[in-house]
Design an enzyme around this catalytic site. Structure first.
Site, PDB file in Angstrom:
ATOM      1  N   MET A  30       0.768  -1.168   0.184  1.00 18.88           N
ATOM      2  CA  MET A  30      -0.190   0.219  -0.002  1.00 18.88           C
ATOM      3  C   MET A  30       0.845   1.364  -0.146  1.00 18.88           C
ATOM      4  SD  MET A  30      -2.873   1.246   2.721  1.00 18.88           S
ATOM      5  CE  MET A  30      -1.789   1.617   4.037  1.00 18.88           C
ATOM      6  N   TYR A  31       1.815   1.171   0.788  1.00 21.93           N
ATOM      7  CA  TYR A  31       2.801   2.379   0.794  1.00 21.93           C
ATOM      8  C   TYR A  31       3.401   2.658  -0.396  1.00 21.93           C
ATOM      9  CZ  TYR A  31       2.006   2.172   6.150  1.00 21.93           C
ATOM     10  OH  TYR A  31       1.741   2.287   7.359  1.00 21.93           O
ATOM     11  N   HIS A  32       3.829   1.543  -0.843  1.00 18.37           N
ATOM     12  CA  HIS A  32       4.549   1.352  -2.157  1.00 18.37           C
ATOM     13  C   HIS A  32       3.771   1.886  -3.384  1.00 18.37           C
ATOM     14  CE1 HIS A  32       7.301  -0.811  -5.043  1.00 18.37           C
ATOM     15  NE2 HIS A  32       6.369  -0.811  -5.646  1.00 18.37           N
TER      16      HIS A  32
ATOM     17  N   ILE B 169       3.679   5.816  -3.016  1.00 16.40           N
ATOM     18  CA  ILE B 169       5.065   6.546  -3.408  1.00 16.40           C
ATOM     19  C   ILE B 169       5.031   6.332  -4.868  1.00 16.40           C
ATOM     20  CG2 ILE B 169       7.468   6.496  -3.390  1.00 16.40           C
ATOM     21  CD1 ILE B 169       6.166   7.363  -0.736  1.00 16.40           C
TER      22      ILE B 169
ATOM     23  N   ASP C  84       0.473  -3.304   6.934  1.00 17.20           N
ATOM     24  CA  ASP C  84      -0.777  -2.232   7.132  1.00 17.20           C
ATOM     25  C   ASP C  84      -1.422  -2.194   5.933  1.00 17.20           C
ATOM     26  OD1 ASP C  84       0.323  -1.654   9.637  1.00 17.20           O
ATOM     27  OD2 ASP C  84       1.425   0.110   8.925  1.00 17.20           O
TER      28      ASP C  84
END
Length: 185
Positions: free
Chosen positions: A47-49, A52, A100
């Site tokens: 998700m964070y990937h 970004i 997450d």
């Protein structure tokens, strides 16, 4: 970095040039730390990937609109990150739930693919490998046609971000016949 680059290119004058230069310096420094050699983001979260990756596509788009040569630096990272992300996707087209990750926060793979295509970035979208090992991020994808397994066998995250460490090492997700059967809660 993104805000400084956007402001630096949008506005005119000495301050704007300083903002843009500073933003690009921060971007280059952080890309070398945050994007691993296998293309994964250092926090090891699909998700964070994705968040970004969308930011980098925005910067690439902006650099292209303003005719800046720095977009090549961003393009190389986009290609690596997109390749990594496609290995973390289930047959339903959505991300795996490691570290997450959940639906509805980051743009999904289809939207990111459309954005990449709109930017005319050439990316190989096929991955027919039976086994793909992403050594630096510590994930592997096993693809046996009717089943897909994504396995976490790496570190918990950057050593200096202990609060972002997760206890999902040696966990896995499994899809059978294009349906998720086991997911990381």
């Amino acid at each position: 970095a993104k805000a400084l680059i956007f402001a630096g290119l949008f506005f005119e004058g000495n301050h704007a040039r300083i903002w843009q230069k500073k933003g690009h310096q921060i971007l280059k420094r952080e890309l070398s730390e945050q994007v691993l050699n296998d293309g994964g983001h250092f926090e090891l979260s699909p998700m964070y990937h994705s968040i970004i990756l969308e930011d980098l596509l925005d910067i690439y788009n902006l650099y292209g609109a303003y005719g800046h040569s720095e977009k090549k630096v961003v393009e190389d990272e986009i290609i690596k990150m997109f390749s990594w992300l496609k290995n973390m996707i289930h047959p339903d087209g959505e991300i795996s739930f490691f570290n997450d990750s959940t639906f509805g926060i980051a743009p999904n793979f289809e939207k990111l693919s459309d954005y990449v295509n709109a930017m005319n970035i050439s990316i190989d979208t096929l991955n027919n490998n039976r086994l793909t090992v992403m050594k630096e991020s510590g994930y592997s994808r096993i693809n046996m046609n009717d089943y897909i397994a994504i396995v976490d066998h790496g570190n918990t995250g950057p050593r200096y971000l202990g609060g972002h460490s997760h206890a999902d090492t040696l966990s896995f997700e499994l899809s059978l016949f294009k349906k998720r059967v086991i997911v990381n809660s």
